[in-house]
Write an enzyme that holds these catalytic residues in place. Structure first.
Site, short mmCIF file in Angstrom:
data_model
loop_
_atom_site.label_atom_id
_atom_site.label_comp_id
_atom_site.label_asym_id
_atom_site.label_seq_id
_atom_site.Cartn_x
_atom_site.Cartn_y
_atom_site.Cartn_z
N ARG A 227 -10.81 4.39 5.75
CA ARG A 227 -11.32 4.64 4.38
C ARG A 227 -11.80 3.46 3.73
NH1 ARG A 227 -9.53 4.83 -0.94
NH2 ARG A 227 -10.01 6.41 -2.35
N LYS B 114 -7.92 -3.90 -0.97
CA LYS B 114 -6.74 -4.05 -1.58
C LYS B 114 -6.31 -5.21 -1.95
CE LYS B 114 -5.52 0.73 -0.94
NZ LYS B 114 -4.82 1.74 0.07
C1 7PJ Z 1 -5.79 5.44 -0.39
C2 7PJ Z 1 -6.29 6.61 -0.91
C3 7PJ Z 1 -5.34 5.21 0.83
C4 7PJ Z 1 -6.03 7.50 1.33
C5 7PJ Z 1 -6.56 5.48 -2.49
C6 7PJ Z 1 -7.67 2.42 -3.50
C7 7PJ Z 1 -6.74 3.18 -3.78
N1 7PJ Z 1 -6.08 7.64 0.10
N2 7PJ Z 1 -6.73 6.76 -2.12
N3 7PJ Z 1 -5.36 6.15 1.92
N4 7PJ Z 1 -6.18 4.40 -1.47
N5 7PJ Z 1 -5.75 8.65 2.30
O1 7PJ Z 1 -8.57 2.89 -2.90
O2 7PJ Z 1 -7.46 1.11 -3.63
O3 7PJ Z 1 -4.97 3.81 1.28
S1 7PJ Z 1 -6.89 4.78 -4.12
#
Ligand code: 7PJ
Length: 355
Positions: A332, A297
């Site tokens: 994640r 990010k």
């Molecule tokens: C997240 C997500 C996160 C959860 C995305 C990216 C944007 N789901 N989906 N947490 N981010 N639970 O991966 O940069 O931080 S999409």
């Protein structure tokens, strides 16, 4: 001690055998059931507009358990049941699979499906216990995608992942996609709007028996980075997640099926993201497993000089460690193999064991 709402931010962590010994002697408390223990905590009383903070040792907390303190302590210290069938004693990696072409696409193209399927398989082989399949970009500035388009991206991938050793998660805000995904074998609904964008997602989760990840976001992806403001980002995100957990439980989702995520990067400035990262342990007071997504990010690039997302891996590994060190159970990530190595060596250095 307790008039207003109480928030508890565990600090002073112990890892490995000293953690068990200190818990035994009443000098530390288990963080979300362990294996990490905390020796002190900042007790925050009040609300986002006005709050007071006091530092307590775990021993003092053990000795002065009034009703308000007891309930937050119970939530912060109790063991978590498995989430989507996965034990949480060690950090679980959720590998990210995007089926979101940046350029024009008909969606669901064979190459695209096959690429996503083989990437998911590679992430599972590298140690991802969960793979998260997403067909709608929710990055800052992104537009929404039509239901049909998102379905045609995600469903063929899920169909091909049947029989995968990893638990399959679908990253969507839409009930039609969540339902089709569940039918195609997804066990987790990961919704960056915490089931608010499409309220019918709640019914789908109940009906299909999905585990859910409730993430905090302020505003819509298109505009969420346009000057987001909070009185106190940590307490406001906590209150929001607590309310969403209670709404889900009231709708019939078993509490054991819920995980919570502060949503780094979703309607947050650099300062907001860093405040959340530094206060992750407070979110154990929600009483559910925590998931954090920091991988690649923008804030990592800001702190660590990484212009290109792919150059942000060392910082992403460090963020994963910062989260795991505060007991966050699910991470994640894009780079499963690299994060796994970083966490394994971090664990070896603190717990003194190989795994
Ligand atoms: C997240 C997500 C996160 C959860 C995305 C990216 C944007 N789901 N989906 N947490 N981010 N639970 O991966 O940069 O931080 S999409």
């Amino acid at each position: 001690m307790a008039d207003g709402t109480l928030y508890l931010r565990p600090i002073g962590f112990l890892y490995g055998p000293p953690a068990d010994a200190a818990i035994e002697d009443g000098l530390a408390l288990p963080l979300a059931g362990g294996p990490i223990a905390f020796t002190a905590a900042v007790l925050i009383e009040g609300d986002a507009a006005s709050s007071q903070r006091r530092l307590f040792t775990a021993q003092a907390l053990n000795e002065s358990r009034d009703a308000g303190l007891e309930s937050v302590l119970e939530r912060a210290t109790s063991p978590r049941p498995p989430f989507a069938g996965l034990g949480l004693a060690r950090p679980v990696l959720m590998g990210i699979v995007n089926v979101t072409p940046d350029s024009f696409s008909d969606g669901g193209l064979y190459d695209e499906t096959e690429g996503a399927v083989s990437h998911a398989a590679a992430l599972a082989a590298a140690g991802a216990e969960i793979v998260d399949i997403g067909g709608e970009s929710t990055r800052p500035g992104s537009d929404t995608v039509a239901d049909d388009e998102e379905l045609s991206r995600v469903v063929p991938v899920l169909e091909e992942l049947k029989g995968s050793p990893a638990v399959i998660s679908v990253d969507t805000r839409k009930s039609a996609v969540a339902r089709a995904a569940a039918k195609a074998g997804a066990k987790i609904l990961n919704d960056v709007s915490a089931l608010t964008y499409d309220p019918a997602c709640m019914d789908v989760a109940v009906e299909m028996g999905l585990d859910v990840v409730l993430m905090h976001a302020k505003g819509e992806p298109k505009t969420m980075q346009d000057d987001p403001t909070y009185d106190d980002v940590v307490l406001e995100v906590f209150d929001y997640l607590e309310a969403r957990i209670e709404a889900c439980v009231a709708a019939g989702i078993d509490r054991a099926r819920i995980a919570a995520d502060p949503g780094l990067g979703f309607g947050k400035t650099l300062a907001h993201n860093l405040a959340l990262l530094a206060n992750l342990s407070l979110f154990h007071g929600l009483g559910v497993p925590l998931l954090v997504g920091a991988s690649r990010k923008r804030f990592i690039g800001s702190v660590g000089q990484g212009k290109e997302p792919k150059s942000r891996e060392p910082g992403s590994h460090a963020a994963a460690i910062a989260a795991a060190a505060q007991g966050v159970q699910i991470l994640r990530v894009h780079d499963v193999a690299g994060t796994r190595q970083a966490l394994a060596v971090w664990r070896a250095g603190l717990f003194g064991t190989e795994n």
